[in-house]
Motif scaffolding. Structure first.
Motif, PDB file in Angstrom:
ATOM      1  N   UNK A 200     114.547  31.144 122.551  1.00  0.00           N
ATOM      2  CA  UNK A 200     114.366  30.934 121.090  1.00  0.00           C
ATOM      3  C   UNK A 200     115.440  31.247 120.624  1.00  0.00           C
ATOM      4  N   UNK A 201     116.216  32.708 120.701  1.00  0.00           N
ATOM      5  CA  UNK A 201     117.344  33.138 120.243  1.00  0.00           C
ATOM      6  C   UNK A 201     118.392  33.419 121.026  1.00  0.00           C
ATOM      7  N   UNK A 202     119.818  33.112 120.608  1.00  0.00           N
ATOM      8  CA  UNK A 202     120.945  33.445 121.424  1.00  0.00           C
ATOM      9  C   UNK A 202     120.949  35.000 121.722  1.00  0.00           C
ATOM     10  N   UNK A 205     122.331  36.574 118.469  1.00  0.00           N
ATOM     11  CA  UNK A 205     121.332  36.845 117.520  1.00  0.00           C
ATOM     12  C   UNK A 205     120.439  38.100 117.820  1.00  0.00           C
ATOM     13  N   UNK A 206     120.061  38.070 119.287  1.00  0.00           N
ATOM     14  CA  UNK A 206     119.605  39.467 119.761  1.00  0.00           C
ATOM     15  C   UNK A 206     120.219  40.590 119.360  1.00  0.00           C
ATOM     16  N   UNK A 207     121.451  40.519 119.500  1.00  0.00           N
ATOM     17  CA  UNK A 207     122.415  41.671 119.229  1.00  0.00           C
ATOM     18  C   UNK A 207     122.289  42.042 117.916  1.00  0.00           C
ATOM     19  N   UNK A 236     119.938  36.336 130.393  1.00  0.00           N
ATOM     20  CA  UNK A 236     121.188  36.588 129.637  1.00  0.00           C
ATOM     21  C   UNK A 236     121.172  37.928 128.725  1.00  0.00           C
ATOM     22  N   UNK A 237     120.046  38.642 128.881  1.00  0.00           N
ATOM     23  CA  UNK A 237     119.893  39.761 127.970  1.00  0.00           C
ATOM     24  C   UNK A 237     119.402  40.903 128.695  1.00  0.00           C
ATOM     25  N   UNK A 254     110.347  30.614 135.182  1.00  0.00           N
ATOM     26  CA  UNK A 254     111.653  29.777 135.257  1.00  0.00           C
ATOM     27  C   UNK A 254     112.912  30.611 135.645  1.00  0.00           C
ATOM     28  N   UNK A 255     112.764  31.874 136.204  1.00  0.00           N
ATOM     29  CA  UNK A 255     113.916  32.845 136.380  1.00  0.00           C
ATOM     30  C   UNK A 255     113.677  33.429 137.701  1.00  0.00           C
ATOM     31  N   UNK A 256     114.731  34.029 138.210  1.00  0.00           N
ATOM     32  CA  UNK A 256     114.858  34.452 139.774  1.00  0.00           C
ATOM     33  C   UNK A 256     114.969  36.048 139.577  1.00  0.00           C
ATOM     34  N   UNK A 257     113.701  36.507 140.188  1.00  0.00           N
ATOM     35  CA  UNK A 257     113.394  38.078 140.038  1.00  0.00           C
ATOM     36  C   UNK A 257     114.540  38.685 140.773  1.00  0.00           C
TER      37      UNK A 257
END
Length: 350
Positions: A200-202, A205-207, A236-237, A254-257
């Motif tokens: 949803x946010x980059x 933006x999260x920072x 990414x975060x 959709x991600x690799x644990x």
């Protein structure tokens, strides 16, 4: 409890912990409609106890439904026969309403008092035998239910002063609500923060938004938290999420644990990441394959709890599939994972 605490310490317990986050299946078990089921704390308690016994679950999850918080602010709740209750019309209809906004009192909110009652009853029945998992919506994600997604995103960009005021009000509510649950008997709180997801946010933006809000809020809570993006992406975060003080991260399908575990450098326990939507149509054989792959990818060394990827298993998922998940964890999740070779670790496809 010991099994979970050991894996949270990034050590190998006797078995991979299983968190089947069933919220509505208790209604089927008790022969009640979803609306009737959530009308009384005692129903949810009985449903959770039965689900734990049936699926050999390593937690109880007295989460009622997402709008339980905004119901306390005055929003309507829409019930359906075969899915979770949803939020009605947002109660913040104009930006100027934020100026007059004050958090509801926990002790005067019937919807919240039901949840606290359920947690108290579960604590009385279970003590410290098993984790009791409470839930809050993050101050940064709650406005989606308070004012609607589009208007909230516009607010972030167009009215920073009103955005900051809304965050401060929501932070006060979130802290009070989480700490009330700890006092009632919750072992840990799931801090749902899907708007912070990079879906949803980059990261940038999260920072500026979700990250400092989470760090401020979690620091004031009187117990441990698990941060969950409710199917959203977090890789990414993940380094920043680890800095908020949370202990667990809910992982999207959709991600690799294995990647998440490496990126968090042992600071976060990975929770996930079974596909709750596809789970509706799984066969027993496919269920075993998916569970086995998840354990091979994320189980070695501890720091892994098997769960779904969203934090709520759909009502339509058959009990036979949930029983197959449990059977597979008990078969393949026992430590040491001698069947997982070095070549398999982090490389098994589903």
């Amino acid at each position: 409890m010991q099994r979970v605490l050991t894996t949270l310490g990034h050590r190998e317990p006797d078995r991979v912990p299983l968190f089947l986050l069933v919220t509505m299946h208790g209604a089927k078990e008790l022969g009640l409609s979803i609306r009737e089921y959530f009308s009384k704390a005692e129903n949810v308690v009985e449903g959770q106890l039965r689900m734990r016994a049936k699926f050999r679950n390593d937690c109880v999850y007295p989460f009622f439904y997402a709008p339980v918080e905004v119901e306390a602010w005055g929003s309507d709740v829409i019930y359906v026969d075969d899915g979770p209750p949803n939020t009605g019309r947002p109660f913040l209809r104009n930006r100027e309403d934020i100026l007059r906004l004050a958090p509801p009192r926990i002790d005067q909110s019937p919807s919240l008092l039901k949840v606290l009652r359920a947690e108290e009853l579960l604590k009385a029945r279970l003590g410290d035998e098993v984790p009791i998992i409470g839930v809050v919506m993050s101050p940064f994600s709650l406005p989606v239910l308070q004012m609607g997604f589009d208007r909230y995103l516009d607010l972030i960009y167009e009215a920073p002063a009103l955005f900051e005021r809304l965050m401060r009000v929501n932070e006060e509510f979130c802290v009070a609500w989480a700490n009330a649950q700890f006092q009632a008997g919750a072992t840990a709180i799931t801090y749902y923060d899907p708007v912070s997801s990079t879906t949803i946010v980059s990261r940038e933006m999260y920072l500026r938004t979700g990250f400092p809000i989470a760090r401020r809020t979690i620091a004031r809570l009187r117990g441990p938290t698990a941060t969950h993006m409710a199917s959203g992406l977090c890789l990414p975060i993940v380094d920043l999420i680890a800095e908020t003080g949370t202990k667990v991260i809910g992982i999207s399908v959709d991600e690799d644990m294995a990647q998440i575990k490496r990126a968090s450098e042992g600071r976060l326990t990975a929770l996930g990441n079974l596909n709750g939507i596809e789970m509706r149509n799984w066969t027993g054989r496919h269920t075993e394959h998916v569970v086995k792959a998840a354990i091979a990818n994320a189980g070695p060394g501890g720091g892994f709890i098997l769960s779904d990827n969203h934090g709520e298993i759909p009502f339509q998922v058959p009990e036979e599939v949930l029983l197959a998940v449990s059977d597979a964890v008990h078969k393949w999740g026992r430590y040491p994972l001698e069947w997982v070779t070095e070549a398999q670790r982090g490389h098994v496809d589903v």
